[in-house]
Design an enzyme around this catalytic site. Structure first.
Site, PDB file in Angstrom:
ATOM      1  CD1 TRP A  23       3.414   9.294  95.782  1.00  0.00           C
ATOM      2  CD2 TRP A  23       2.738   7.705  94.695  1.00  0.00           C
ATOM      3  NE1 TRP A  23       3.531   8.340  96.923  1.00  0.00           N
ATOM      4  CE2 TRP A  23       2.227   7.674  95.792  1.00  0.00           C
ATOM      5  CE3 TRP A  23       1.301   6.630  93.247  1.00  0.00           C
ATOM      6  CZ2 TRP A  23       1.528   6.587  96.774  1.00  0.00           C
ATOM      7  CZ3 TRP A  23       0.513   5.981  94.297  1.00  0.00           C
ATOM      8  CH2 TRP A  23       0.410   5.787  95.564  1.00  0.00           C
ATOM      9  CD  GLU A  36       0.825  14.021  97.711  1.00  0.00           C
ATOM     10  OE1 GLU A  36      -0.259  14.290  98.240  1.00  0.00           O
ATOM     11  OE2 GLU A  36       1.236  13.578  97.700  1.00  0.00           O
ATOM     12  CG  LEU A  79     -10.217   5.698  94.041  1.00  0.00           C
ATOM     13  CD1 LEU A  79      -9.918   6.920  93.494  1.00  0.00           C
ATOM     14  CD2 LEU A  79      -9.603   5.722  95.316  1.00  0.00           C
ATOM     15  N   GLY A  80     -14.958   6.638  95.417  1.00  0.00           N
ATOM     16  CA  GLY A  80     -16.019   7.936  96.828  1.00  0.00           C
ATOM     17  C   GLY A  80     -15.491   9.168  96.170  1.00  0.00           C
ATOM     18  CE1 TYR A 119      -1.176  16.487 102.293  1.00  0.00           C
ATOM     19  CE2 TYR A 119      -2.387  15.557 100.434  1.00  0.00           C
ATOM     20  CZ  TYR A 119      -1.316  15.496 100.868  1.00  0.00           C
ATOM     21  OH  TYR A 119      -1.229  14.119 100.838  1.00  0.00           O
ATOM     22  CG  ASP A 137      -0.913  14.122 105.421  1.00  0.00           C
ATOM     23  OD1 ASP A 137       0.114  14.264 106.717  1.00  0.00           O
ATOM     24  OD2 ASP A 137      -0.903  13.114 104.584  1.00  0.00           O
ATOM     25  CB  CYS A 191       4.322   8.463 114.521  1.00  0.00           C
ATOM     26  SG  CYS A 191       3.311   9.771 116.272  1.00  0.00           S
TER      27      CYS A 191
END
Length: 359
Positions: A23, A36, A79-80, A119, A137, A191
């Protein structure tokens, strides 16, 4: 830190360290949107195969819009958070029917579509159409909180608004697509929530969290709500290799997916006692009772077992079948029904479905 310096540093890091992902090789809003939605609350390693399957089955928004819901949910299985799949399908149909298959090109217009919040709208607008609007996010929260020493609660509306404004103040108007992906990737790879690579960080000399040893304290987030325990007793009725199943309805988990007749109790209860209380089944002997299956959802823990019975005739069960909207399905039909991962796991472990079969 100067905002131009921040964007310059993080984009430079991204160009040297970014992962190659499909993507990121396109500006097609459909594929960016699809990635997304799939990657919300899903790790890339888990989500990538689903993305590839969806693109293979539905190469554009029109093909997704025209697909039956059961097929969409079946491809999503595992995937839930199945509301994401239903919203995905609803959104595709709306884009196809009301917008002639064309995605809106602005953040504000994208937010009007079902299942697209700040988002996702920001990701599509900035990456596909290069609108300078920031994506925020969990990774972005963490990077900005640590680098700039922001202690506002990211679970609060005030905190979310503050971080969104901060991120938008940093985004370069000429590279919004690269900047947004850079900050997210930096949070995912460098991070990180635990053991961030502070010693080799491009912000090592200016990061507030590192200078004050606050990495473990930032970002600030209020605790999640307590997990609710639910006790599920599934009745698996087998008649000559066919299973009695039903499609779940709105108002609870797994809307639109298929499972078995369910007897939910407030606390653990023996199968024998449960059978005595269920008048429509008590005359039919139990064939087998499974062990306990534990399944964790976002705020629920399902403690489940499967009570199996075998019947020759379903005549006595017709009132129950009508009341519970139960129908018999063959092995082939069960294989292709969209099912919760818990149900699929039981079917495979019980030998009803082949372990090696694919979608």
């Amino acid at each position: 830190m100067d905002k131009k310096l921040f964007s310059k540093k993080i984009i430079s890091w991204y160009e040297e360290n970014k992962r190659s992902l499909p993507w990121r090789e396109t500006s097609d809003p459909y594929k960016i949107w699809l990635s997304e939605i799939i990657l919300q609350q899903t790790r890339i390693a888990q989500g990538l195969p689903y993305y590839l399957k969806f693109v293979d089955n539905f190469p554009d928004v029109k093909s997704l819009a025209q697909a039956p819901e059961d097929k969409v949910l079946r491809l999503w299985q595992g995937l839930g958070y199945y509301s994401r799949a239903r919203n995905l399908h609803t959104c595709a149909k709306q884009i196809e029917s009301e917008l002639s298959g064309q995605f809106p090109t602005s953040f504000l217009e994208l937010k009007k579509l079902p299942g697209i919040g700040d988002y996702t709208a920001a990701a599509i607008a900035s990456i596909a159409f290069r609108e300078p609007v920031a994506v925020v996010d969990g990774n972005v929260f963490r990077v900005l909180a640590r680098v700039f020493g922001i202690d506002k609660d990211i679970a609060s509306n005030e905190g979310k608004a503050f971080f969104f404004a901060k991120a938008n103040s940093l985004i370069p108007v000429d590279q919004p697509d690269v900047f947004n992906q850079a900050v997210m990737e930096f949070g995912a790879l460098h991070c990180t929530p635990q053991n961030p690579a502070c010693d080799t960080c491009t912000f090592a000399k200016s990061c507030v969290a590192r200078l004050h040893e606050m990495q473990a304290m930032l970002p600030v987030k209020t605790p999640k709500q307590k997990v609710r325990k639910r006790y599920f007793n599934y009745v698996v009725i087998n008649q000559r290799g066919k299973l009695l199943m039903r499609k779940r309805k709105p108002g609870d988990i797994w809307n639109g997916l298929y499972d078995f007749m369910l007897l939910e109790t407030r606390r653990p209860i023996s199968a024998e006692r449960l059978w005595k209380e269920e008048k429509s089944l008590k005359s039919i002997p139990i064939t087998k009772v499974s062990g306990i299956y534990k399944h964790i959802l976002s705020h629920q823990q399902l403690i489940t077992r499967f009570i199996q019975i075998t019947i020759i005739s379903a005549e006595s069960l017709k009132p129950l079948m009508k009341r519970e909207d139960l129908k018999f399905y063959t092995k082939s039909q069960v294989e292709h029904l969209p099912k919760p991962i818990l149900i699929n796991r039981f079917l495979k472990e019980s030998g009803f479905l082949d372990e090696g079969r694919k979608f």
